[in-house]
Design an enzyme around this catalytic site. Structure first.
Site, mmCIF file in Angstrom:
data_model
loop_
_atom_site.group_PDB
_atom_site.id
_atom_site.type_symbol
_atom_site.label_atom_id
_atom_site.label_comp_id
_atom_site.label_asym_id
_atom_site.label_seq_id
_atom_site.Cartn_x
_atom_site.Cartn_y
_atom_site.Cartn_z
ATOM 1 N N TYR A 8 0.870 -1.183 0.000
ATOM 2 C CA TYR A 8 0.000 0.000 0.000
ATOM 3 C C TYR A 8 0.901 1.225 0.000
ATOM 4 C CZ TYR A 8 -4.064 2.940 1.141
ATOM 5 O OH TYR A 8 -5.060 3.896 1.106
ATOM 6 N N ARG A 14 -6.692 3.062 3.231
ATOM 7 C CA ARG A 14 -7.378 1.764 3.116
ATOM 8 C C ARG A 14 -6.484 0.614 3.591
ATOM 9 N NH1 ARG A 14 -11.989 0.969 0.672
ATOM 10 N NH2 ARG A 14 -13.088 2.630 -0.446
ATOM 11 N N TRP A 104 -10.857 11.575 -2.698
ATOM 12 C CA TRP A 104 -9.482 11.608 -2.170
ATOM 13 C C TRP A 104 -8.465 12.044 -3.215
ATOM 14 C CZ3 TRP A 104 -9.472 11.339 2.911
ATOM 15 C CH2 TRP A 104 -10.505 10.639 3.542
HETATM 16 C C1 LIG Z 1 -4.937 9.704 -2.488
HETATM 17 C C2 LIG Z 1 -5.599 8.678 -1.610
HETATM 18 C C3 LIG Z 1 -5.828 9.202 -0.226
HETATM 19 O O1 LIG Z 1 -5.529 10.314 0.104
HETATM 20 N N1 LIG Z 1 -6.405 8.359 0.676
HETATM 21 C C4 LIG Z 1 -6.891 7.065 0.269
HETATM 22 C C5 LIG Z 1 -8.230 6.699 0.879
HETATM 23 C C6 LIG Z 1 -8.299 7.117 2.296
HETATM 24 C C7 LIG Z 1 -7.477 8.050 2.833
HETATM 25 C C8 LIG Z 1 -7.822 8.180 4.174
HETATM 26 N N2 LIG Z 1 -8.817 7.345 4.438
HETATM 27 N N3 LIG Z 1 -9.108 6.706 3.296
HETATM 28 C C9 LIG Z 1 -10.112 5.721 3.258
HETATM 29 C C10 LIG Z 1 -10.197 4.773 4.268
HETATM 30 C C11 LIG Z 1 -11.179 3.820 4.217
HETATM 31 C C12 LIG Z 1 -12.080 3.794 3.173
HETATM 32 C C13 LIG Z 1 -11.981 4.756 2.188
HETATM 33 F F1 LIG Z 1 -12.878 4.745 1.200
HETATM 34 C C14 LIG Z 1 -11.005 5.724 2.210
HETATM 35 C C15 LIG Z 1 -6.442 8.777 2.072
#
Ligand SMILES: CCC(=O)N1CCc2c(cnn2-c2cccc(F)c2)C1
Length: 199
Positions: A8, A14, A104
């Site tokens: 990861y 995730r 995100w």
């Molecule tokens: C560029 C990608 C990114 O910043 N992130 C990826 C997704 C994410 C982050 C924080 N929590 N989270 C998440 C956790 C569980 C389920 C979900 F859908 C999302 C941060």
């Protein structure tokens, strides 16, 4: 003894629910954190092109919740009966549905901020109220003992609080549960030792 490799990014994101389950189980694993610059060359080598993945003696499992569910079943925190396991999945999916609503990877900062603010201000309160009602006066979200739904609540609520700290001002039972999870010795030790990341 199986060999486990989690792949990861250097984020909780995730991947953190999987790391919690390894911490709780005490099973050693490789916590491989991809450098962003390396992702374009790694992505084509990953089945379905998304992470996290877990390699178990060379067998690759993708999808974070499928990986977590496997580890939870292997370590006795998936729910004691099929009915409890279904309730665990329902709570995990409810939390995950909300986390998945956040853009995100949005590149436009203004768009990203507006959607994040709307979700945190207008959607989060209803979800937390529903979770508080579901928890009620129980010690754990499902049944009478710890499950990975409790872990998922702690993992995701940590990120939500980092985005909007006043979410902790309502729904007190949920925050008592969060502290109960973080007081578990294996989880407390992991939180203390893990790389410190914003998300
Ligand atoms: C560029 C990608 C990114 O910043 N992130 C990826 C997704 C994410 C982050 C924080 N929590 N989270 C998440 C956790 C569980 C389920 C979900 F859908 C999302 C941060």
């Amino acid at each position: 003894m199986s060999h486990y490799k989690l792949t990861y990014f250097n984020l909780r994101g995730r991947g953190e629910i999987i790391r919690y389950l390894f911490a709780y189980s005490g099973i050693k694993y490789e916590d491989y954190r991809i450098e962003w610059a390396d992702w374009p060359s790694i992505k084509p080598t990953i089945p379905f092109g998304k992470v996290p993945i877990l390699e178990i003696d060379g067998v690759i499992i993708h999808q974070s919740l499928a990986i977590a569910r496997y580890l939870a079943k292997e370590n006795g925190v998936a729910g004691k009966t099929p009915l409890e396991q279904a309730l665990v999945d329902a709570i995990v999916d409810t939390i995950d549905d909300f986390m998945s609503m956040f853009p995100w990877a949005e590149k436009d900062h203004d768009v990203k901020q507006r959607v994040f603010d709307d979700l945190l201000t207008n959607t989060a309160p209803g979800l937390l109220q529903d979770l508080e009602k579901f928890l009620g006066n129980k010690n754990w979200l499902v049944g009478e003992s710890l499950t990975w739904a409790d872990f998922y609540w702690d993992v995701c609520s940590t990120t939500l609080l980092s985005l909007k700290s006043d979410l902790e001002d309502s729904n007190p039972k949920l925050w008592v549960l969060k502290r109960r999870v973080q007081a578990l010795p294996a989880i407390a030790a992991w939180i203390q030792q893990r790389p410190k990341t914003i998300l």
